[in-house]
Design an enzyme around this catalytic site. Structure first.
Site, PDB file in Angstrom:
ATOM      1  N   SER A   1      -7.714  -0.330   7.387  1.00 52.38           N
ATOM      2  CA  SER A   1      -8.128  -1.296   6.369  1.00 52.38           C
ATOM      3  C   SER A   1      -9.088  -2.423   6.897  1.00 52.38           C
ATOM      4  O   SER A   1      -9.717  -2.868   6.231  1.00 52.38           O
ATOM      5  CB  SER A   1      -7.059  -2.201   5.716  1.00 52.38           C
ATOM      6  OG  SER A   1      -5.956  -1.225   5.411  1.00 52.38           O
TER       7      SER A   1
ATOM      8  N   HIS B   1     -11.476   5.650   4.179  1.00 51.78           N
ATOM      9  CA  HIS B   1     -10.275   4.495   3.765  1.00 51.78           C
ATOM     10  C   HIS B   1     -10.184   4.650   2.105  1.00 51.78           C
ATOM     11  O   HIS B   1     -10.853   4.639   1.219  1.00 51.78           O
ATOM     12  CB  HIS B   1     -11.055   3.099   3.832  1.00 51.78           C
ATOM     13  CG  HIS B   1     -10.178   1.952   3.378  1.00 51.78           C
ATOM     14  ND1 HIS B   1     -10.640   1.035   2.931  1.00 51.78           N
ATOM     15  CD2 HIS B   1      -8.937   1.827   3.442  1.00 51.78           C
ATOM     16  CE1 HIS B   1      -9.655   0.022   2.599  1.00 51.78           C
ATOM     17  NE2 HIS B   1      -8.637   0.711   2.807  1.00 51.78           N
TER      18      HIS B   1
ATOM     19  N   GLU C   1     -13.593   4.608   0.363  1.00 56.36           N
ATOM     20  CA  GLU C   1     -14.797   3.939   0.950  1.00 56.36           C
ATOM     21  C   GLU C   1     -14.949   4.244   2.382  1.00 56.36           C
ATOM     22  O   GLU C   1     -13.953   5.088   2.899  1.00 56.36           O
ATOM     23  CB  GLU C   1     -14.163   2.485   1.313  1.00 56.36           C
ATOM     24  CG  GLU C   1     -15.201   1.294   1.473  1.00 56.36           C
ATOM     25  CD  GLU C   1     -14.339   0.091   1.726  1.00 56.36           C
ATOM     26  OE1 GLU C   1     -13.374   0.054   2.062  1.00 56.36           O
ATOM     27  OE2 GLU C   1     -15.135  -0.995   1.301  1.00 56.36           O
TER      28      GLU C   1
ATOM     29  N   ASN D   1     -11.622  -4.933   1.518  1.00 52.33           N
ATOM     30  CA  ASN D   1     -10.833  -6.187   2.191  1.00 52.33           C
ATOM     31  C   ASN D   1     -11.193  -7.325   2.630  1.00 52.33           C
ATOM     32  O   ASN D   1     -10.780  -8.396   2.827  1.00 52.33           O
ATOM     33  CB  ASN D   1      -9.607  -5.254   3.407  1.00 52.33           C
ATOM     34  CG  ASN D   1      -8.835  -4.426   2.586  1.00 52.33           C
ATOM     35  OD1 ASN D   1      -8.325  -4.841   1.685  1.00 52.33           O
ATOM     36  ND2 ASN D   1      -8.626  -3.530   3.141  1.00 52.33           N
TER      37      ASN D   1
HETATM   38  P1  NAD Z   1       3.227   2.240   6.303  1.00 54.93           P
HETATM   39  O1  NAD Z   1       4.167   1.543   7.143  1.00 54.93           O
HETATM   40  O2  NAD Z   1       3.870   2.976   5.014  1.00 54.93           O
HETATM   41  O3  NAD Z   1       3.377   4.052   7.281  1.00 54.93           O
HETATM   42  C1  NAD Z   1       2.808   3.893   8.489  1.00 54.93           C
HETATM   43  C2  NAD Z   1       3.553   5.248   8.967  1.00 54.93           C
HETATM   44  O4  NAD Z   1       3.025   5.488  10.323  1.00 54.93           O
HETATM   45  C3  NAD Z   1       5.146   5.623   8.970  1.00 54.93           C
HETATM   46  O5  NAD Z   1       5.664   6.715   8.525  1.00 54.93           O
HETATM   47  C4  NAD Z   1       5.405   5.383  10.684  1.00 54.93           C
HETATM   48  O6  NAD Z   1       6.607   6.018  10.765  1.00 54.93           O
HETATM   49  C5  NAD Z   1       4.118   6.054  11.133  1.00 54.93           C
HETATM   50  N1  NAD Z   1       3.919   5.711  12.679  1.00 54.93           N
HETATM   51  C6  NAD Z   1       4.289   4.531  13.059  1.00 54.93           C
HETATM   52  N2  NAD Z   1       3.921   4.541  14.603  1.00 54.93           N
HETATM   53  C7  NAD Z   1       3.206   5.727  14.591  1.00 54.93           C
HETATM   54  C8  NAD Z   1       2.519   6.326  15.719  1.00 54.93           C
HETATM   55  N3  NAD Z   1       2.459   5.740  16.996  1.00 54.93           N
HETATM   56  N4  NAD Z   1       1.888   7.686  15.556  1.00 54.93           N
HETATM   57  C9  NAD Z   1       2.428   8.199  14.422  1.00 54.93           C
HETATM   58  N5  NAD Z   1       2.651   7.722  13.256  1.00 54.93           N
HETATM   59  C10 NAD Z   1       3.413   6.319  13.342  1.00 54.93           C
HETATM   60  O7  NAD Z   1       1.785   2.108   6.229  1.00 54.93           O
HETATM   61  P2  NAD Z   1       0.671   2.631   5.030  1.00 54.93           P
HETATM   62  O8  NAD Z   1       0.697   1.335   4.226  1.00 54.93           O
HETATM   63  O9  NAD Z   1       0.841   3.870   5.033  1.00 54.93           O
HETATM   64  O10 NAD Z   1      -0.593   2.030   6.073  1.00 54.93           O
HETATM   65  C11 NAD Z   1      -1.088   2.899   7.030  1.00 54.93           C
HETATM   66  C12 NAD Z   1      -2.514   2.798   7.153  1.00 54.93           C
HETATM   67  O11 NAD Z   1      -3.277   2.764   5.983  1.00 54.93           O
HETATM   68  C13 NAD Z   1      -2.912   1.369   7.797  1.00 54.93           C
HETATM   69  O12 NAD Z   1      -3.975   1.322   8.863  1.00 54.93           O
HETATM   70  C14 NAD Z   1      -3.033   0.582   6.576  1.00 54.93           C
HETATM   71  O13 NAD Z   1      -4.018  -0.636   6.901  1.00 54.93           O
HETATM   72  C15 NAD Z   1      -3.979   1.376   5.758  1.00 54.93           C
HETATM   73  N6  NAD Z   1      -4.100   1.263   4.349  1.00 54.93           N
HETATM   74  C16 NAD Z   1      -2.872   0.790   3.644  1.00 54.93           C
HETATM   75  C17 NAD Z   1      -3.199   0.394   2.067  1.00 54.93           C
HETATM   76  C18 NAD Z   1      -1.985  -0.229   1.818  1.00 54.93           C
HETATM   77  O14 NAD Z   1      -1.972  -0.616   0.333  1.00 54.93           O
HETATM   78  N7  NAD Z   1      -0.801  -0.100   1.974  1.00 54.93           N
HETATM   79  C19 NAD Z   1      -4.340   0.760   1.571  1.00 54.93           C
HETATM   80  C20 NAD Z   1      -5.408   1.106   2.161  1.00 54.93           C
HETATM   81  C21 NAD Z   1      -5.125   1.439   3.949  1.00 54.93           C
END
Ligand code: NAD
Length: 300
Positions: free
Chosen positions: A130, A158, A170, A208
């Site tokens: 993000s 993204h 994005e 963001n």
């Molecule tokens: P989340 O916490 O829901 O999921 C993260 C996942 O990664 C979990 O299933 C966890 O078990 C796994 N994980 C943890 N450590 C790990 C590792 N070392 N190797 C492999 N897997 C691992 O997080 P999310 O909300 O899905 O966010 C993930 C990414 O997407 C982040 O970079 C976040 O900034 C980005 N993002 C999030 C959103 C949102 O609205 N939540 C929107 C756009 C982008």
């Protein structure tokens, strides 16, 4: 030369990873390995995917046949897609890998380096970060034993939350990204049914850089007692036509993720206007992450 994307891998089966696997399987119609080190996380992701697929059929968005075909294209795989800790390495024919692990810089730098080592060119090394600098992630990839070439195949891809509903992707080239990688990443986003907007590698990109300071300001208003959470959210819903208010949105994104993004904006810019709200920090300290933990600004 046109390198078709015909197999994908997603690392991290959280709310974003499962959504990216969904659009890859259903819209791009290609096989996708969904990797996560946590067996519980993988189980939960597949259960959530099944719920989304069932809703698609119930609402006549897709036929049962299309859904069954998409479901069969998704393979849950334990590990982080590299050989770290004896995990299963991404399929050798993978054309694009997208990491969606937590928004923690060191975790992503380490993973990008290992992915570049495990998956040879011309496979695209995509990140759903993000806010973290794509250029730094590309530099981490270039440390793989490949003469520095891997940095050119790193790119930000993204997606937005929830990925099955939001129509934008994005795409963010790093300083090192080749024009061919950028072209293929844009084509992949479009194949997943999204409209693509391209941003340069600005902290927070387009989305963001604007959204997170708004959420952070809303939290500061709540902290200062200017208004209730309901009135802050209602103001944005009814006064600005947003589908949900900023505090509800923060709960959906995950307060841990919001704090990590805000910290990146603050550290990258050294501008005090990005300092994270103390209330946001305390909620994360308490484990109140929003929807995913059952409690944030609201209770779920
Ligand atoms: P989340 O916490 O829901 O999921 C993260 C996942 O990664 C979990 O299933 C966890 O078990 C796994 N994980 C943890 N450590 C790990 C590792 N070392 N190797 C492999 N897997 C691992 O997080 P999310 O909300 O899905 O966010 C993930 C990414 O997407 C982040 O970079 C976040 O900034 C980005 N993002 C999030 C959103 C949102 O609205 N939540 C929107 C756009 C982008």
């Amino acid at each position: 030369m046109s390198h078709q994307v015909s197999r994908a891998a997603v690392i991290g089966a959280g709310q974003m990873g499962l959504g990216i696997a969904y659009v890859t399987a259903l819209f791009a119609k290609i096989p996708v390995g969904l990797h996560d080190p946590s067996s519980n996380g993988l189980k939960r992701a597949m259960e959530n995917l099944d719920k989304i697929f069932a809703r698609d059929v119930a609402k006549n968005r897709f036929s049962q046949e299309d859904i069954d075909a998409a479901r069969a294209r998704i393979s849950p795989i334990q590990g982080d897609g590299t050989d770290a800790n004896g995990g299963t390495v991404v399929h050798a024919d993978t054309d694009i890998v997208i990491e969606a692990i937590p928004e923690i810089t060191d975790l992503k730098l380490g993973l990008m380096h290992r992915l570049a080592t495990c998956l040879p060119a011309p496979a695209i090394l995509g990140t759903n970060t993000s806010s973290i600098s794509i250029t730094r992630l590309a530099a981490a990839a270039s440390q793989a034993d490949d003469g520095g070439e891997s940095s050119g195949r790193v790119v930000g891809v993204h997606f937005f939350n929830p990925v099955n509903m939001m129509k934008l992707c994005e795409v963010i080239p790093a300083t090192q990204t080749t024009s061919e990688t950028l072209r293929r990443a844009k084509a992949f986003g479009e194949a997943c049914g999204k409209t693509v907007a391209v941003s340069s590698d600005n902290p927070g990109f387009i989305s963001n850089a604007i959204l997170m300071p708004m959420i952070n300001e809303a939290i500061m208003l709540l902290e200062r007692g200017v208004a209730t959470k309901e009135d802050i959210d209602t103001t944005f819903k009814l006064g600005m036509g947003h589908p949900m208010g900023p505090l509800t949105l923060a709960d959906l994104i995950g307060l841990d993720t919001c704090l990590n993004i805000q910290n990146v904006l603050y550290n990258e810019s050294s501008d005090s206007k990005y300092r994270p709200a103390t209330l946001l920090k305390r909620m994360v300290d308490a484990g109140y992450y929003g929807r995913k933990s059952g409690r944030g600004f609201y209770t779920y």
